[in-house]
Design a protein around this motif. Structure first.
Motif, PDB file in Angstrom:
ATOM      1  N   ASP A  51       0.855  -1.191   0.000  1.00  0.00           N
ATOM      2  CA  ASP A  51       0.000   0.000   0.000  1.00  0.00           C
ATOM      3  C   ASP A  51       0.890   1.240   0.000  1.00  0.00           C
ATOM      4  O   ASP A  51       1.156   1.837   1.040  1.00  0.00           O
ATOM      5  N   ARG A  52       1.336   1.629  -1.176  1.00  0.00           N
ATOM      6  CA  ARG A  52       2.281   2.745  -1.293  1.00  0.00           C
ATOM      7  C   ARG A  52       1.658   4.067  -0.854  1.00  0.00           C
ATOM      8  O   ARG A  52       2.305   4.867  -0.181  1.00  0.00           O
ATOM      9  N   ASP A  53       0.427   4.306  -1.242  1.00  0.00           N
ATOM     10  CA  ASP A  53      -0.203   5.585  -0.925  1.00  0.00           C
ATOM     11  C   ASP A  53      -0.293   5.814   0.574  1.00  0.00           C
ATOM     12  O   ASP A  53       0.001   6.909   1.070  1.00  0.00           O
ATOM     13  N   SER A  54      -0.672   4.785   1.318  1.00  0.00           N
ATOM     14  CA  SER A  54      -0.786   4.929   2.776  1.00  0.00           C
ATOM     15  C   SER A  54       0.587   5.126   3.416  1.00  0.00           C
ATOM     16  O   SER A  54       0.739   5.939   4.325  1.00  0.00           O
ATOM     17  N   ALA A  55       1.583   4.391   2.921  1.00  0.00           N
ATOM     18  CA  ALA A  55       2.932   4.529   3.470  1.00  0.00           C
ATOM     19  C   ALA A  55       3.471   5.934   3.237  1.00  0.00           C
ATOM     20  O   ALA A  55       4.067   6.547   4.135  1.00  0.00           O
ATOM     21  N   ILE A  56       3.260   6.469   2.043  1.00  0.00           N
ATOM     22  CA  ILE A  56       3.722   7.824   1.730  1.00  0.00           C
ATOM     23  C   ILE A  56       3.010   8.846   2.601  1.00  0.00           C
ATOM     24  O   ILE A  56       3.628   9.777   3.133  1.00  0.00           O
ATOM     25  N   ARG A  57       1.721   8.680   2.771  1.00  0.00           N
ATOM     26  CA  ARG A  57       0.950   9.619   3.592  1.00  0.00           C
ATOM     27  C   ARG A  57       1.428   9.594   5.044  1.00  0.00           C
ATOM     28  O   ARG A  57       1.595  10.653   5.668  1.00  0.00           O
ATOM     29  N   ARG A  58       1.678   8.416   5.572  1.00  0.00           N
ATOM     30  CA  ARG A  58       2.176   8.329   6.954  1.00  0.00           C
ATOM     31  C   ARG A  58       3.531   9.020   7.090  1.00  0.00           C
ATOM     32  O   ARG A  58       3.779   9.715   8.076  1.00  0.00           O
ATOM     33  N   PHE A  59       4.397   8.809   6.107  1.00  0.00           N
ATOM     34  CA  PHE A  59       5.716   9.428   6.166  1.00  0.00           C
ATOM     35  C   PHE A  59       5.604  10.947   6.113  1.00  0.00           C
ATOM     36  O   PHE A  59       6.286  11.658   6.864  1.00  0.00           O
ATOM     37  N   GLU A  60       4.769  11.464   5.256  1.00  0.00           N
ATOM     38  CA  GLU A  60       4.621  12.915   5.134  1.00  0.00           C
ATOM     39  C   GLU A  60       4.089  13.524   6.425  1.00  0.00           C
ATOM     40  O   GLU A  60       4.535  14.593   6.853  1.00  0.00           O
ATOM     41  N   ILE A  61       3.126  12.869   7.064  1.00  0.00           N
ATOM     42  CA  ILE A  61       2.583  13.355   8.333  1.00  0.00           C
ATOM     43  C   ILE A  61       3.671  13.346   9.404  1.00  0.00           C
ATOM     44  O   ILE A  61       3.838  14.302  10.164  1.00  0.00           O
ATOM     45  N   PHE A  62       4.424  12.254   9.471  1.00  0.00           N
ATOM     46  CA  PHE A  62       5.488  12.131  10.456  1.00  0.00           C
ATOM     47  C   PHE A  62       6.564  13.186  10.230  1.00  0.00           C
ATOM     48  O   PHE A  62       7.060  13.800  11.176  1.00  0.00           O
ATOM     49  N   LEU A  63       6.911  13.409   8.977  1.00  0.00           N
ATOM     50  CA  LEU A  63       7.987  14.342   8.655  1.00  0.00           C
ATOM     51  C   LEU A  63       7.652  15.761   9.104  1.00  0.00           C
ATOM     52  O   LEU A  63       8.550  16.529   9.470  1.00  0.00           O
ATOM     53  N   ALA A  64       6.382  16.093   9.121  1.00  0.00           N
ATOM     54  CA  ALA A  64       5.973  17.442   9.519  1.00  0.00           C
ATOM     55  C   ALA A  64       6.346  17.751  10.963  1.00  0.00           C
ATOM     56  O   ALA A  64       6.530  18.916  11.329  1.00  0.00           O
ATOM     57  N   SER A  65       6.476  16.721  11.799  1.00  0.00           N
ATOM     58  CA  SER A  65       6.806  16.945  13.210  1.00  0.00           C
ATOM     59  C   SER A  65       8.254  16.583  13.542  1.00  0.00           C
ATOM     60  O   SER A  65       8.698  16.770  14.673  1.00  0.00           O
ATOM     61  N   ALA A  66       8.993  16.051  12.559  1.00  0.00           N
ATOM     62  CA  ALA A  66      10.375  15.653  12.800  1.00  0.00           C
ATOM     63  C   ALA A  66      11.315  16.842  12.602  1.00  0.00           C
ATOM     64  O   ALA A  66      10.985  17.819  11.937  1.00  0.00           O
ATOM     65  N   VAL A  67      12.488  16.740  13.191  1.00  0.00           N
ATOM     66  CA  VAL A  67      13.536  17.749  13.008  1.00  0.00           C
ATOM     67  C   VAL A  67      14.450  17.272  11.882  1.00  0.00           C
ATOM     68  O   VAL A  67      15.007  16.181  11.943  1.00  0.00           O
ATOM     69  N   GLU A  68      14.577  18.088  10.837  1.00  0.00           N
ATOM     70  CA  GLU A  68      15.453  17.732   9.728  1.00  0.00           C
ATOM     71  C   GLU A  68      16.878  18.169  10.058  1.00  0.00           C
ATOM     72  O   GLU A  68      17.136  19.339  10.327  1.00  0.00           O
ATOM     73  N   LEU A  69      17.799  17.220  10.041  1.00  0.00           N
ATOM     74  CA  LEU A  69      19.167  17.450  10.459  1.00  0.00           C
ATOM     75  C   LEU A  69      20.070  17.659   9.247  1.00  0.00           C
ATOM     76  O   LEU A  69      20.171  16.778   8.387  1.00  0.00           O
ATOM     77  N   GLU A  70      20.708  18.794   9.191  1.00  0.00           N
ATOM     78  CA  GLU A  70      21.698  19.066   8.148  1.00  0.00           C
ATOM     79  C   GLU A  70      23.073  19.096   8.806  1.00  0.00           C
ATOM     80  O   GLU A  70      23.312  19.888   9.727  1.00  0.00           O
ATOM     81  N   PRO A  71      23.990  18.228   8.402  1.00  0.00           N
ATOM     82  CA  PRO A  71      25.301  18.171   9.057  1.00  0.00           C
ATOM     83  C   PRO A  71      26.116  19.444   8.863  1.00  0.00           C
ATOM     84  O   PRO A  71      26.116  20.037   7.780  1.00  0.00           O
ATOM     85  N   THR A  72      26.775  19.855   9.896  1.00  0.00           N
ATOM     86  CA  THR A  72      27.672  21.014   9.856  1.00  0.00           C
ATOM     87  C   THR A  72      28.998  20.594   9.216  1.00  0.00           C
ATOM     88  O   THR A  72      29.265  19.391   9.044  1.00  0.00           O
ATOM     89  N   PRO A  73      29.860  21.563   8.887  1.00  0.00           N
ATOM     90  CA  PRO A  73      31.181  21.191   8.357  1.00  0.00           C
ATOM     91  C   PRO A  73      31.962  20.269   9.285  1.00  0.00           C
ATOM     92  O   PRO A  73      32.610  19.320   8.820  1.00  0.00           O
ATOM     93  N   ASP A  74      31.919  20.524  10.586  1.00  0.00           N
ATOM     94  CA  ASP A  74      32.617  19.643  11.531  1.00  0.00           C
ATOM     95  C   ASP A  74      32.033  18.234  11.511  1.00  0.00           C
ATOM     96  O   ASP A  74      32.772  17.238  11.604  1.00  0.00           O
ATOM     97  N   GLU A  75      30.716  18.137  11.400  1.00  0.00           N
ATOM     98  CA  GLU A  75      30.068  16.824  11.358  1.00  0.00           C
ATOM     99  C   GLU A  75      30.390  16.096  10.054  1.00  0.00           C
ATOM    100  O   GLU A  75      30.596  14.879  10.053  1.00  0.00           O
ATOM    101  N   LEU A  76      30.453  16.834   8.943  1.00  0.00           N
ATOM    102  CA  LEU A  76      30.821  16.221   7.667  1.00  0.00           C
ATOM    103  C   LEU A  76      32.266  15.711   7.696  1.00  0.00           C
ATOM    104  O   LEU A  76      32.566  14.644   7.139  1.00  0.00           O
TER     105      LEU A  76
END
Length: 214
Positions: A51-76
């Motif tokens: 069920d791709r549509d349901s999986a995508i929808r769940r991910f999009e809902i979850f992503l709205a509340s998650a913190v997106e992490l972008e690595p800093t130069p030191d982390e890279l």
């Protein structure tokens, strides 16, 4: 949380349940910024997702509340050293897992939840070369530990129903929950999960989370 966990738990409708550990209540769940594209593309086109549509929808809902992490130069820079050490040691530890390790080390305290058991074993092997990885001792959790914790909280039969609705998402979990059986033994589900955890603990005795379930 790595992309593998995001993909599988989106399929299983277990993203929120995995995130809401009683032992480690959130303030937030962090994912790599690239997950927005990598996970969505996988769910849209790859794998044997029922069920791709349901999986995508769940991910999009979850992503709205998650913190997106972008690595800093030191982390890279740290992630690059981790990858190089892994190549020299002949173990599998890709760029995404290396970046998550570096972020968890330099921004801690964090728990790193990954579905890549080879990456956990790889990180264990290279921590002697990359000393910073010792900051993650007892802080890396595998998917089976997370699923074991969810099973305790919402019940193994409920977890089995969700996993077996997408039996191709993870072969090991489908085996643990006897998705091909018409008369499964409920008491053996957790035993199967713990056998995977115990096997991994031999390979990652210091980095793997100390408890058998999250």
């Amino acid at each position: 949380m790595d992309n593998d966990v995001l993909i599988k738990c989106s399929c299983y409708a277990l993203l929120d349940e995995v995130s809401l550990s009683e032992r480690h209540p959130p303030p937030a769940v962090g994912v790599l910024g690239a997950a927005r594209y990598v996970v969505a593309k996988y769910l849209e086109r790859r794998g044997k997702v029922m069920d791709r549509d349901s999986a995508i929808r769940r991910f999009e809902i979850f992503l709205a509340s998650a913190v997106e992490l972008e690595p800093t130069p030191d982390e890279l820079e740290l992630a690059s050293r981790i990858e190089e050490a892994a190549v020299r040691a002949g173990v599998e530890l890709d760029s995404g897992e290396s970046q998550l390790c570096a972020i968890a080390v330099l921004r801690g305290p964090m728990i790193l939840l990954t579905g890549d058991k080879r990456a956990i074993a790889g990180a264990e092997k290279v921590q002697g070369t990359v000393n910073e990885l010792s900051a993650l001792q007892g802080k890396i959790v595998c998917l089976e530990q997370a699923i074991a914790g969810v099973s305790e909280r919402i019940g193994v039969e409920e977890v089995r129903a969700r996993i077996c609705a997408e039996p191709n998402a993870d072969k090991a979990l489908s085996i643990c929950f006897q998705c091909s059986s018409t008369s499964p033994r409920t008491d053996s589900f957790t035993e199967g999960l713990l056998s995977y955890v115990q096997d991994l603990r031999i390979k990652a005795s210091t980095l793997l989370y100390a408890e058998n379930q999250l």
